[in-house]
Design a protein around this motif. Structure first.
Motif, mmCIF file in Angstrom:
data_model
loop_
_atom_site.group_PDB
_atom_site.id
_atom_site.type_symbol
_atom_site.label_atom_id
_atom_site.label_comp_id
_atom_site.label_asym_id
_atom_site.label_seq_id
_atom_site.Cartn_x
_atom_site.Cartn_y
_atom_site.Cartn_z
ATOM 1 N N ALA A 84 0.823 -1.207 0.000
ATOM 2 C CA ALA A 84 0.000 0.000 0.000
ATOM 3 C C ALA A 84 0.863 1.265 0.000
ATOM 4 O O ALA A 84 0.547 2.255 -0.681
ATOM 5 C CB ALA A 84 -0.932 -0.003 1.211
ATOM 6 N N GLU A 85 1.946 1.239 0.763
ATOM 7 C CA GLU A 85 2.846 2.400 0.848
ATOM 8 C C GLU A 85 3.476 2.707 -0.505
ATOM 9 O O GLU A 85 3.499 3.863 -0.953
ATOM 10 C CB GLU A 85 3.937 2.107 1.875
ATOM 11 N N ILE A 86 4.002 1.681 -1.178
ATOM 12 C CA ILE A 86 4.658 1.893 -2.468
ATOM 13 C C ILE A 86 3.628 2.284 -3.535
ATOM 14 O O ILE A 86 3.889 3.149 -4.374
ATOM 15 C CB ILE A 86 5.420 0.626 -2.894
ATOM 16 N N SER A 87 2.445 1.668 -3.501
ATOM 17 C CA SER A 87 1.403 2.009 -4.468
ATOM 18 C C SER A 87 0.965 3.461 -4.308
ATOM 19 O O SER A 87 0.673 4.155 -5.293
ATOM 20 C CB SER A 87 0.209 1.069 -4.299
ATOM 21 N N ALA A 88 0.916 3.940 -3.058
ATOM 22 C CA ALA A 88 0.555 5.337 -2.816
ATOM 23 C C ALA A 88 1.679 6.277 -3.255
ATOM 24 O O ALA A 88 1.429 7.353 -3.805
ATOM 25 C CB ALA A 88 0.251 5.538 -1.333
ATOM 26 N N LYS A 89 2.919 5.862 -3.020
ATOM 27 C CA LYS A 89 4.067 6.681 -3.409
ATOM 28 C C LYS A 89 4.109 6.882 -4.916
ATOM 29 O O LYS A 89 4.427 7.969 -5.407
ATOM 30 C CB LYS A 89 5.355 6.010 -2.922
ATOM 31 N N TYR A 90 3.785 5.806 -5.658
ATOM 32 C CA TYR A 90 3.791 5.866 -7.116
ATOM 33 C C TYR A 90 2.359 5.727 -7.643
ATOM 34 O O TYR A 90 2.092 4.940 -8.550
ATOM 35 C CB TYR A 90 4.684 4.765 -7.682
ATOM 36 N N ARG A 91 1.475 6.500 -7.091
ATOM 37 C CA ARG A 91 0.051 6.375 -7.456
ATOM 38 C C ARG A 91 -0.204 6.767 -8.908
ATOM 39 O O ARG A 91 -1.218 6.379 -9.498
ATOM 40 C CB ARG A 91 -0.810 7.222 -6.523
ATOM 41 N N ASP A 92 0.700 7.542 -9.499
ATOM 42 C CA ASP A 92 0.518 7.957 -10.890
ATOM 43 C C ASP A 92 1.136 6.970 -11.876
ATOM 44 O O ASP A 92 1.096 7.193 -13.088
ATOM 45 C CB ASP A 92 1.130 9.342 -11.101
ATOM 46 N N ALA A 93 1.693 5.869 -11.370
ATOM 47 C CA ALA A 93 2.305 4.869 -12.247
ATOM 48 C C ALA A 93 1.246 4.078 -12.994
ATOM 49 O O ALA A 93 0.081 4.006 -12.579
ATOM 50 C CB ALA A 93 3.181 3.923 -11.431
ATOM 51 N N THR A 94 1.651 3.462 -14.093
ATOM 52 C CA THR A 94 0.729 2.637 -14.867
ATOM 53 C C THR A 94 0.396 1.353 -14.123
ATOM 54 O O THR A 94 -0.753 0.907 -14.119
ATOM 55 C CB THR A 94 1.353 2.296 -16.241
ATOM 56 N N HIS A 95 1.406 0.748 -13.484
ATOM 57 C CA HIS A 95 1.211 -0.496 -12.747
ATOM 58 C C HIS A 95 2.133 -0.523 -11.526
ATOM 59 O O HIS A 95 3.262 -0.031 -11.587
ATOM 60 C CB HIS A 95 1.532 -1.732 -13.608
ATOM 61 N N ASN A 96 1.650 -1.111 -10.449
ATOM 62 C CA ASN A 96 2.477 -1.450 -9.286
ATOM 63 C C ASN A 96 2.271 -2.941 -9.021
ATOM 64 O O ASN A 96 1.370 -3.338 -8.285
ATOM 65 C CB ASN A 96 2.064 -0.625 -8.066
ATOM 66 N N CYS A 97 3.098 -3.750 -9.653
ATOM 67 C CA CYS A 97 2.968 -5.206 -9.552
ATOM 68 C C CYS A 97 3.821 -5.705 -8.390
ATOM 69 O O CYS A 97 4.888 -5.144 -8.113
ATOM 70 C CB CYS A 97 3.413 -5.871 -10.847
ATOM 71 N N HIS A 98 3.350 -6.758 -7.727
ATOM 72 C CA HIS A 98 4.096 -7.194 -6.542
ATOM 73 C C HIS A 98 4.028 -8.697 -6.340
ATOM 74 O O HIS A 98 3.202 -9.390 -6.932
ATOM 75 C CB HIS A 98 3.571 -6.490 -5.293
ATOM 76 N N ALA A 99 4.915 -9.145 -5.472
ATOM 77 C CA ALA A 99 4.895 -10.531 -4.994
ATOM 78 C C ALA A 99 5.590 -10.555 -3.648
ATOM 79 O O ALA A 99 6.471 -9.736 -3.373
ATOM 80 C CB ALA A 99 5.600 -11.469 -5.967
ATOM 81 N N TYR A 100 5.181 -11.485 -2.799
ATOM 82 C CA TYR A 100 5.857 -11.616 -1.509
ATOM 83 C C TYR A 100 5.624 -12.989 -0.910
ATOM 84 O O TYR A 100 4.676 -13.689 -1.240
ATOM 85 C CB TYR A 100 5.407 -10.530 -0.523
ATOM 86 N N ILE A 101 6.565 -13.363 -0.035
ATOM 87 C CA ILE A 101 6.453 -14.544 0.817
ATOM 88 C C ILE A 101 6.639 -14.040 2.233
ATOM 89 O O ILE A 101 7.704 -13.526 2.571
ATOM 90 C CB ILE A 101 7.526 -15.588 0.480
ATOM 91 N N TYR A 102 5.615 -14.138 3.051
ATOM 92 C CA TYR A 102 5.678 -13.456 4.345
ATOM 93 C C TYR A 102 5.995 -14.388 5.513
ATOM 94 O O TYR A 102 6.008 -13.944 6.661
ATOM 95 C CB TYR A 102 4.390 -12.686 4.625
ATOM 96 N N ASP A 103 6.274 -15.670 5.233
ATOM 97 C CA ASP A 103 6.657 -16.560 6.332
ATOM 98 C C ASP A 103 8.068 -17.091 6.079
ATOM 99 O O ASP A 103 8.694 -16.767 5.073
ATOM 100 C CB ASP A 103 5.648 -17.697 6.506
ATOM 101 N N ARG A 104 8.553 -17.917 6.993
ATOM 102 C CA ARG A 104 9.932 -18.394 6.910
ATOM 103 C C ARG A 104 10.074 -19.747 6.210
ATOM 104 O O ARG A 104 11.184 -20.270 6.117
ATOM 105 C CB ARG A 104 10.535 -18.479 8.318
ATOM 106 N N VAL A 105 8.962 -20.319 5.720
ATOM 107 C CA VAL A 105 9.044 -21.613 5.028
ATOM 108 C C VAL A 105 8.439 -21.576 3.630
ATOM 109 O O VAL A 105 8.509 -22.570 2.901
ATOM 110 C CB VAL A 105 8.365 -22.735 5.853
#
Length: 209
Positions: free
Chosen positions: A40-61
């Motif tokens: 959300a922070e990065i999407s708001a920072k670059y709100r005028d961008a064409t796309h804010n694509c993402h991926a994440y793994i939020y656990d340790r396994v």
């Protein structure tokens, strides 16, 4: 799990591909709430961008991967970013690739290569840490033994988290669990027994790679 690799802090990289500007931001995240807040922070920072694509793994396994193409053709952005994170064997890691369209269409294959390369270059540049089960203990020494204790902590790669200088000096130190016994023995030997050791707790800690 004995240990796992992740990132320290945040890394931002940028490149231009066929006149499109790509800004890649990566960060360590320890839970889904942190990952969502980061996106959300990065999407708001670059709100005028064409796309804010993402991926994440939020656990340790790696049980909870998430990704989004954010309007790009399905499978051309989020999944390629996620595959890079997996191939780098990183956990608790989130990556956002921001695109400002430059007027030249890349096609499905070009998009996959663009998002993959942006994520890979960013993660190669990011500072890595190894999260290992660590033991945190307090070591109480006399002022005359401070330099010797500090040298040993540095030699063994132990992390001094805090130092309280009062009548004596109390160091709060994190050391890999597997090296705890050796550190304690070495310190007792070097200071001829002039150290009080008190175990505090155990947890995963980011050691330098």
């Amino acid at each position: 799990m004995v240990s796992y690799r992740s990132l320290r802090g945040e890394t931002v990289t940028e490149k231009v591909i066929e006149k499109s500007r790509f800004i890649t931001t990566s960060r360590h995240v320890s839970c889904e709430e942190e990952a969502s807040a980061f996106i959300a922070e990065i999407s708001a920072k670059y709100r005028d961008a064409t796309h804010n694509c993402h991926a994440y793994i939020y656990d340790r396994v790696g049980n909870f991967p998430r990704f989004s193409d954010d309007g790009e053709p399905q499978g051309t952005a989020g999944m390629p970013i996620l595959e890079v994170i997996k191939n780098k064997k990183l956990f608790e890691t989130a990556v956002v690739v921001t695109r400002y369209f430059g007027g030249i269409k890349l096609g499905a294959g070009g998009l996959v290569r663009a998002y993959s390369s942006c994520a890979a270059e960013n993660l190669d540049a990011a500072e890595k840490v190894l999260y290992e089960n660590c033991s945190e203990s307090s070591y109480t020494v006399a002022y005359t033994d401070v330099d010797s204790a500090m040298r040993l902590f540095a030699e063994t790669g132990a992390s001094v988290l805090n130092a309280d200088y009062s009548n004596e000096v109390i160091f709060i130190v994190a050391v890999k669990k597997s090296e705890e016994e050796d550190l304690n023995k070495a310190l007792l030997n070097r200071l001829c027994g002039r150290v009080k050791i008190r175990k505090i707790k155990e947890y995963f800690y980011p050691f330098d790679v």
